[in-house]
Scaffold this active site. Structure first.
Site, PDB file in Angstrom:
ATOM      1  N   LYS A  41       0.945  -1.555   0.283  1.00  0.00           N
ATOM      2  CA  LYS A  41      -0.121  -0.015  -0.298  1.00  0.00           C
ATOM      3  C   LYS A  41       0.853   1.328  -0.170  1.00  0.00           C
ATOM      4  O   LYS A  41       2.346   1.442   0.703  1.00  0.00           O
ATOM      5  CB  LYS A  41      -0.714  -0.027   1.360  1.00  0.00           C
ATOM      6  CG  LYS A  41      -2.003   0.886   1.155  1.00  0.00           C
ATOM      7  CD  LYS A  41      -3.489   0.921   1.753  1.00  0.00           C
ATOM      8  CE  LYS A  41      -3.933   2.041   1.585  1.00  0.00           C
ATOM      9  NZ  LYS A  41      -4.639   2.139   0.867  1.00  0.00           N
ATOM     10  N   GLY A  46       6.458   0.817   5.790  1.00  0.00           N
ATOM     11  CA  GLY A  46       6.450  -0.168   5.286  1.00  0.00           C
ATOM     12  C   GLY A  46       7.498  -0.062   3.358  1.00  0.00           C
ATOM     13  O   GLY A  46       8.403   0.007   2.781  1.00  0.00           O
ATOM     14  N   CYS A  47       5.879   0.089   2.683  1.00  0.00           N
ATOM     15  CA  CYS A  47       5.812   0.433   1.761  1.00  0.00           C
ATOM     16  C   CYS A  47       7.145   1.902   1.195  1.00  0.00           C
ATOM     17  O   CYS A  47       7.668   2.045   0.341  1.00  0.00           O
ATOM     18  CB  CYS A  47       4.999   0.387   1.156  1.00  0.00           C
ATOM     19  SG  CYS A  47       3.976  -1.134   1.302  1.00  0.00           S
ATOM     20  N   THR A  48       7.180   2.861   1.961  1.00  0.00           N
ATOM     21  CA  THR A  48       7.203   4.159   1.669  1.00  0.00           C
ATOM     22  C   THR A  48       8.998   3.788   1.921  1.00  0.00           C
ATOM     23  O   THR A  48       9.090   4.570   0.888  1.00  0.00           O
ATOM     24  CB  THR A  48       7.350   5.309   2.899  1.00  0.00           C
ATOM     25  OG1 THR A  48       5.520   5.983   1.992  1.00  0.00           O
ATOM     26  CG2 THR A  48       7.699   6.516   2.475  1.00  0.00           C
ATOM     27  N   ALA A  51      10.443   2.074  -1.205  1.00  0.00           N
ATOM     28  CA  ALA A  51      10.330   3.102  -2.730  1.00  0.00           C
ATOM     29  C   ALA A  51      11.173   3.962  -2.593  1.00  0.00           C
ATOM     30  O   ALA A  51      11.725   3.584  -3.848  1.00  0.00           O
ATOM     31  CB  ALA A  51       8.761   4.015  -2.743  1.00  0.00           C
TER      32      ALA A  51
END
Length: 155
Positions: A41, A46-48, A51
């Site tokens: 998401k 974690g996704c930030t 990325a």
């Protein structure tokens, strides 16, 4: 469907990117190695981090002849904001129905949280590396870059 493995042919797909343009895996085959990563998401911790790690290594990937493509079920508008907020130079694709995630076997954890998996796909469309870990964010980037560099050296 199970997770795709090294040596499998990567299924082609077409999805909208963060600007609404249609992007297909086949657009890159024959020319670039594709680092395709599935993440849960936009704008989560974690996704930030993942990325931004891909962003920080982006030049190394492009210098080695690869493109980086992130895929989640978030909307085109969400991806546009996420990419803008974090100055992401690579493509984010919206897999709203999770059809591509299912094709690639990037399963959900406990049926709820979408998995985090990175594939390195060579110029012929064959998966040369697969790394799945929800917590080892750096492993996704480091391992993928090492494989991309090996593929470049072998060419």
């Amino acid at each position: 469907m199970g997770t795709l493995q090294v040596g499998d042919k990567a299924p082609d797909f077409t999805l909208p990117d963060q600007s609404g343009q249609r992007v297909a895996l086949s657009d890159f085959l024959g020319e670039k190695v594709v680092v395709l990563y599935f993440y849960p998401k936009d704008n989560t911790r974690g996704c930030t981090a993942e990325a931004c790690s891909f962003r920080d290594s982006y030049e190394s990937f492009t210098d080695a002849g690869a493109v980086v493509i992130g895929v989640s079920s978030d909307s085109v508008a969400s991806h546009e904001k996420f990419a803008g907020r974090h100055e992401l130079p690579f493509t984010l694709l919206s897999d709203a129905g999770r059809a591509v995630r299912k094709q690639y076997g990037a399963a959900t954890l406990g049926g709820v949280v979408p998995g985090r998996i990175t594939y390195v796909i060579d110029r012929e469309g064959v998966i040369r590396h697969a790394f799945s870990s929800m917590t080892n964010i750096g492993g996704h980037i480091d391992d993928a870059l090492a494989v991309v560099k090996q593929l470049q050296a072998a060419q």
